[in-house]
Each structure stands twice: as C-alpha cells, then as structure tokens.
Design an enzyme around this catalytic site. Structure first.
Site, PDB file in Angstrom:
ATOM      1  N   ASP A  70     -43.183  40.954 123.212  1.00 54.33           N
ATOM      2  CA  ASP A  70     -44.521  40.833 122.649  1.00 54.33           C
ATOM      3  C   ASP A  70     -45.570  40.772 123.772  1.00 54.33           C
ATOM      4  O   ASP A  70     -45.236  40.563 124.945  1.00 54.33           O
ATOM      5  CB  ASP A  70     -44.569  39.554 121.791  1.00 54.33           C
ATOM      6  CG  ASP A  70     -45.594  39.606 120.679  1.00 54.33           C
ATOM      7  OD1 ASP A  70     -46.456  40.500 120.710  1.00 54.33           O
ATOM      8  OD2 ASP A  70     -45.540  38.744 119.792  1.00 54.33           O
TER       9      ASP A  70
ATOM     10  N   ASP B 205     -49.210  43.861 112.854  1.00 58.35           N
ATOM     11  CA  ASP B 205     -48.924  42.500 112.405  1.00 58.35           C
ATOM     12  C   ASP B 205     -49.167  42.362 110.916  1.00 58.35           C
ATOM     13  O   ASP B 205     -48.874  41.324 110.338  1.00 58.35           O
ATOM     14  CB  ASP B 205     -49.824  41.499 113.151  1.00 58.35           C
ATOM     15  CG  ASP B 205     -49.155  41.008 114.422  1.00 58.35           C
ATOM     16  OD1 ASP B 205     -47.996  41.383 114.656  1.00 58.35           O
ATOM     17  OD2 ASP B 205     -49.797  40.245 115.169  1.00 58.35           O
TER      18      ASP B 205
HETATM   19  C1  DGJ Z   1     -47.555  38.518 117.483  1.00 58.71           C
HETATM   20  C2  DGJ Z   1     -46.537  39.444 116.881  1.00 58.71           C
HETATM   21  O1  DGJ Z   1     -47.097  40.673 116.603  1.00 58.71           O
HETATM   22  C3  DGJ Z   1     -45.924  38.757 115.668  1.00 58.71           C
HETATM   23  O2  DGJ Z   1     -45.068  39.631 114.996  1.00 58.71           O
HETATM   24  C4  DGJ Z   1     -45.218  37.531 116.149  1.00 58.71           C
HETATM   25  O3  DGJ Z   1     -44.129  37.889 116.953  1.00 58.71           O
HETATM   26  C5  DGJ Z   1     -46.167  36.625 116.903  1.00 58.71           C
HETATM   27  N1  DGJ Z   1     -46.887  37.330 117.924  1.00 58.71           N
HETATM   28  C6  DGJ Z   1     -45.435  35.488 117.517  1.00 58.71           C
HETATM   29  O4  DGJ Z   1     -46.266  34.703 118.272  1.00 58.71           O
END
Ligand code: DGJ
Length: 717
Positions: free
Chosen positions: A451, A515
């Site tokens: 991430d 997301d």
């Molecule tokens: C942002 C990501 O895009 C989410 O899917 C998740 O993993 C969160 N971060 C976790 O902090």
C-alpha cells in the site's frame, strides 16, 4: 533528396520511419506513418511524397517536419521534445550524425550534437502479436560540465488530422479512471501530475480517435506512460494543422542535472492503434500485459481472495479472524489477506508505520496459529504492508527522523498522518528490504498487499528534488525483494488506484483499482480501468451491503456481479451474513471459478448505454464459443423500456444459448410480467441475431444488474 526508410510491422499495424539524408536541416528521422497495417508493397517514398507540406508564405522557407525530437533548432515552433541547458548554453541542440540500428522488431536511432555535447537515443519496438509499440528516449551528456535537463519526452508521436477526438482521464480517491472526451483543441492540451505517484486524477494515458469512435468503431490510438511518478502528457495542435503527442516524466526544478558522462533514461511509452474502436485497442493492451509485461507468476488462476480491511479495520482479534477464515473457506475463498492493523501499536491510522514487527498484544502466539488455520482450511495467506511510509509516532521515526523526504527548514504537511521515507537513502531502503525479507522468511506469506497512502509533497532530500530517483528506488526495492522471494505475489495499492501503471506492473501482479467497494461507483471505475488493464489484474471485492465509503445500500447480486469479472474477492464481515447470503456468495464464487479461465484470458466487451445510465461489461472467450456479460443499471432509464441489448462481438454464424444467472428482485414493481425466456435456458440465437436484433432486457431497478451467460450450441445434425 536521398532519404531512406525503415519499416516495422506487427500483425495489424505498421510503423514507417523516414531517415533524412545527412546534412538536411531537419536532421533527425521522423515517424512518417503509424497506423493500421500497410500492404507489403507500399512504397514509402510515394507515401512521403503524398504528404509533402508546402512551405507557407509568411513562414520559414522550408516546411518544418515533426521529427523524433522537434526543436526550434530545426525551426519547429511548438513544444520541443527536449529542454535543458548548460548555464544558458547548449539549449538548442541540433542533432545530426544519425545512426539507425535495426533489429527484427525494433529500431534504435542515435544522433549527436558534438558541439553541444549531447547524444540522443530513441528506441522503438513493435510487438508483433499484441500490436503495442514501445518507445523510450535516452540523453547522454558528453560535455565537460553539468547539463540541466528540464524536459525530455519519452516519445513524440505525430497525430494525423483525422484523429479529431481526445479521450483523457480524470478522477479522485474512490473515483478513479473517469474519462473526459473532447475535440482536439488548438494549442496545447496538457495533463501534468506532481503528486509523486501515478495519481488518482491523472492516469498517464491519452486516447485519440476518429470522429465518433466508440467501443467497436473508429480508428483509435492509445498512449500510456509506464511510470509511477510525476508525468506530463501533452497534445499540441499548431495553426498549420501539425499535431503531436508527447509523454514523459515531469521533472521538478533542478531534479535532473546530468554530470559529464551521465545518461538520463526515460520511462517507456506504450502506444497501440486499432481500427476496431476502443474494444480493439483494449484488446491489444491486454494481450501485451498478459503475454509480455506482467510477471510470469500471474499466468496461474487468480485465487478468490478475502481481504480483512472493511471486515475488521484495526480491530484484530485472533478469535474473530479464525471465524472469518472459517467462513471464507466455506464459501470458496482461496487466499486470506490480513490487512492493516497487525503490527506493533497500529491501533489506528496515526501510528506505527515503519515498525514492521508483529503486535504481540494482538497476536500473543505470533501469526503462526492464524496462518496454520488459514492453510489448514486450504487457503494461502497474504499480508498488508505500507513500506514507503513512516508515522511520526513510530520507533523508526524516533530513531531516524532524517530518513524522510523533506525540504530543508520547511515542515511537510502530513498525509494520512504520515511521512514518506527517502528510499534513495541506501540505509532506509536496506532497512525496508530487511524488514520485509524477515517477514517473508519467517512466515509462509504468499502475497503482499503493498500500500502507499499519500501524495509526496516534499519530494526532496533536503535541498534538491529526488522524485524520479525515489520512483526508481521503489522499483529497485521491489525487484530486490522479488529476486529473494520470487513466488510471492504483490498487489499495487495506493489508497486504491493511485499507483496503476505499466511501470509498477512490470514487478507487481495486480492493482487495487479503488478504495470504493461501492458497486455503483465501481461500475464506471472498472470500465475506465479496463481501457488499458485486463480484468484479472483488477482487484474487485464484494463489499458490505452498507457501503463504507459512500453510505449506499446495495443489493448482493449487484455487488457480486460488479466484482465478478476482476480478480474476485470479498471484503466484508462474513460472520454477519445469514445462511442465505452466504449461499448466494458461494454461488457467485463457484460461477466465477467456472468462468475464471475465460474471464482472465478473453476479450473484453464494453458498452455505455443511455449516457451511462446502463453499463455493459463482459468477456468473450478466445474461441468465441462462450461469453458472459453483465448489464448494470445505474440510474432510471429514460423511456421505461430500454432498447434491446445487441452483442456484436459473437460469431455471427454460430448459435448461442442465452441464460441469465440471476433474476431481478421484485419485478412486479415495474413490469406486469417478467418474460421467462431469459431465465429458463430455452433461448438459443445466432451470433448474427444477437448482434442485429438483440435481447430485450427486463426493466431493472437502479443499482441492480443481470448476469447473462452465452454458450455455443452445436448445430443439430
Ligand atoms: C488504503 C487501502 O487502499 C485500503 O484498501 C486499506 O488497505 C487501507 N489503506 C489500510 O490502511
């Protein structure tokens, strides 16, 4: 005038390069033609003659062509491909001494300006099967002093006048890959990205097409910069009709100062051209990624995934995770991914990034019991990390506050309460390698969700900008880790789809497209995503019924059908679902597994109907024997009934059984009767009838979808 020509052919396209005679004012070669395949006997000289542009009264005494590196030095009045200088000198290199090295499917063109002390090298390589042209540029400073390079286009493409329309990208967090279409304007249309990562809003690509191009018709050119940092894409139309497209890395002031003998190597640009509209163009890029670019591990079936994020967030309790794993296995999940919250002191988003050791308060017996449980249930284990970041409240930051990207004497604004580690510092990169290597060595982790949750604002190492180097250092870190753990798959996530590009995909295996698990938003996000990326690299999960990022409440079939085509998964608390919902989820997973080999190898079908009120997404098998298509309604249709759905991609001569997998809920609300024909398996139509006559889709509520399976029926003997 003695010119020579070089030609590259792929299965469906041709590139013709014109190399001028030594000593001509234009100096460098130019792309004379890039488009649909020309006949073998096409005479390049005739083609060139047919395009000769007269010099206009009031202008220079010769018509200035668009070379591989247009410049004022040759009289080109538009955006140059190269800008830089040596304390104000050598800003207008006049390249000559052109050499062209030709390989089977590639050309390397070098040219020098000995006086300016610069050597330019442009490489062009055309993939025969996928019809993707890859271009890149290198500039070497042969002079005795530093050369301040300000712009070096990775590629320059001439745009013929008939490509009148431009499709470019826009977006935001939870709303990536939206498209905007317009007429090619006079002057410059420029997209710049200074976010230090690929970005949610400026996906580095542009599509140009003939007037009215759509999914199946028109000639279109697509261009994408394979790079995960700052970028610039520009289309320019000069008053005399000359048009060009340039893509390259955007440099911040003073970022690239070439020492004597040093070379700048640009990222690659991938171009493709198709006479079959956007569908044909996507197919080219998908084949290229599938067969030539993605790491080879991805050729295996994509395991159905459960990700814990929207199920538990930071609330990691082994007992709850065990129950989640149990449920996941029962519905058919094959990979269990433990998201954020597993490491020391990480109880919310404000702390602990950088301290990549297990939180023993949450996992008193280590991760082993959970992993054993996951594996005993027949699933592989994956783990979330965010290596590039550091929280101010972390042991790492307390020990090494100087390891962050920063501008001298300025406080960097935090993003998601965190700073960015300076990966160009070997000690920081080594620390990350060792931390991740230790985790991957200690535990049987098969997959990392990598991430990256903030834009880079202070893209500097104290006093000078290092954005491009930071991107290269990230690539090097991933490459090093992959060399040590070659079977571990990696997902590229950056607050969703903020780092989706062919550069990161050379070393990672899938992209978390957004997301937003909200299927309504995902429909358009995924359509845009699929223009360049094939479905299997698109992480797509069934989220909670009450969508966490938007508050919408969405029906399970709609959520499942929307996620179905991608790298399918779940991201919801399965322990809260009742048995009927679990069985429905399991049924979609079974269906996905049945279709997966086709979904992840076939040709994508897209349609935008009624101005986006309804979207069609499907996949046709390579042998055209099977197809699966979703019809999703995002808003009330205007006229009650929609026009019958036509499917032009099938084989017109073959017959197909058409059957919907799901039924609309409460159809009586909108229709007096729901025709059985789509649901009872009795409907058989030829590909020709499906293309020309179509299927009447029942009236669907907004935010619902129908999934149609089409299977070839052999001719009766
Ligand atoms: C942002 C990501 O895009 C989410 O899917 C998740 O993993 C969160 N971060 C976790 O902090």
């Amino acid at each position: 005038m003695m010119r020579s020509y070089r030609r590259l052919d792929s299965s469906r396209s041709t590139l013709l390069l014109e190399v001028p005679e030594k000593g001509q004012p234009e100096g460098l070669p130019r792309i004379l033609y890039w488009g649909s395949k020309l006949i073998i006997g096409e005479e390049p000289e005739s083609l060139a003659q047919a395009l000769v542009r007269p010099a206009l009264q009031g202008g220079l005494d010769h018509a200035v062509p668009l070379t591989l590196s247009p410049s004022l030095a040759n009289g080109f009045p538009g955006q140059p491909a190269l800008t830089g200088h040596r304390r104000g000198r050598d800003a207008l290199p006049g390249f000559h001494d052109v050499e062209v090295q030709a390989g089977e499917n590639h050309l390397i063109i070098t040219a020098k300006d000995a006086k300016a002390g610069l050597t330019l090298e442009v490489s062009l390589s055309l993939s025969f099967d996928s019809n993707v042209l890859t271009a890149a540029t290198r500039l070497t400073n042969e002079g005795p002093s530093e050369y301040d390079l300000q712009w070096c286009a990775a590629a320059v493409l001439p745009v013929p006048a008939n490509f009148q329309e431009i499709l470019s990208f826009k977006g935001r967090w939870c709303g990536e890959f939206q498209t905007a279409r317009r007429e090619a304007p006079m002057g410059i249309l420029m997209r710049e990205n200074r976010r230090g990562r690929t970005s949610h809003d400026s996906f580095p690509a542009m599509i140009l097409g003939t007037k009215g191009f759509d999914e199946t018709q028109g000639t279109v050119i697509g261009a994408h910069l394979a790079w995960s940092g700052n970028h610039r894409i520009l289309h320019e139309r000069l008053p005399d009709g000359l048009r060009q497209l340039q893509l390259g890395e955007l440099f911040l002031p003073g970022e690239v100062i070439l020492a004597s003998g040093e070379t700048y190597s640009s990222p690659e640009v991938c171009f493709s051209v198709s006479d079959e509209g956007l569908g044909g163009l996507s197919h080219n890029f998908h084949s290229f990624l599938r067969n030539e670019l993605l790491p080879t591990e991805t050729r295996e079936a994509r395991p159905v995934t459960l990700n814990t994020w929207e199920a538990i967030y930071f609330d990691h309790a082994p007992e709850k995770l065990n129950r989640l794993a149990q449920r996941a296995a029962e519905v058919g999940v094959e990979r269990f991914v433990l998201d954020d919250g597993w490491f020391k002191n990480r109880n919310d988003e404000r702390t602990a990034l950088g301290d990549w050791v297990l939180d023993e308060a949450k996992y008193p017996q280590g991760l082993d019991p959970l992993i054993a449980k996951v594996e005993n249930l027949g699933m592989a284990f994956g783990l979330w990390v965010e290596p590039e970041m550091v929280s101010p409240d972390s042991d790492l930051f307390r020990a090494h506050p100087d390891w962050v990207l920063h501008l001298e004497s300025l406080q960097e604004p935090t993003g998601r309460y965190q700073h960015v580690l300076n990966l160009t510092k070997p000690e920081a990169a080594n620390y990350l390698f060792e931390s991740l290597d230790a985790l991957l060595t200690r535990y049987p982790i098969r997959y990392l969700k990598w991430d990256m949750n903030r834009d880079l604002s202070h893209q500097a190492d104290g006093s000078s900008f290092v954005t491009g180097q930071q991107t290269k250092a990230l690539y090097a870190l991933i490459d090093r880790l992959r060399a040590s753990h070659p079977t571990v798959e990696i997902e590229s996530c950056a607050s969703g789809g903020g780092r989706a590009d062919f550069g990161i995909l050379r070393r990672t295996h899938r992209i978390w497209a957004s997301d937003s698990n909200d299927a309504h938003d995902r429909q358009s996000i995924q359509q845009g995503f699929s223009l360049f990326f094939p479905p299997e690299i698109m992480g797509a999960h069934i989220g909670p019924m009450h969508c966490h990022t938007t508050g919408r409440r969405l029906d399970l079939d709609f959520r499942a059908i929307t996620a179905f085509f991608g790298h399918f998964g779940l991201e919801a608390d399965l322990t809260e679902l009742d048995s009927e919902e679990l069985e429905r989820v399991a049924a979609y997973i079974r269906l996905h597994k049945e279709w997966r080999s086709i979904l992840h190898s076939g040709r994508v079908i897209r349609q935008t109907l009624e101005n986006g009120r309804a979207l069609v997404f499907g996949v046709l098998s390579d042998d055209r024997a099977r197809a699966i298509v979703s019809y999703a309604v995002l808003d009330q249709t205007r006229d009650g009934l929609t026009a019958p759905l036509r499917l032009p991609a099938l084989d017109p001569e073959r017959r197909y059984r058409v059957q919907a997998f799901n039924k609309p809920r409460d159809p009586g609300r909108r229709m007096k009767n729901l025709p059985d024909i789509l649901f009872d398996g009795s409907l058989v139509l030829s590909g020709k009838a499906l293309a020309n006559s179509g299927l009447q889709i029942p009236v669907l509520d907004p935010d619902t979808a129908l999934l149609l399976q089409l299977t070839e029926v052999p001719e009766p003997r």
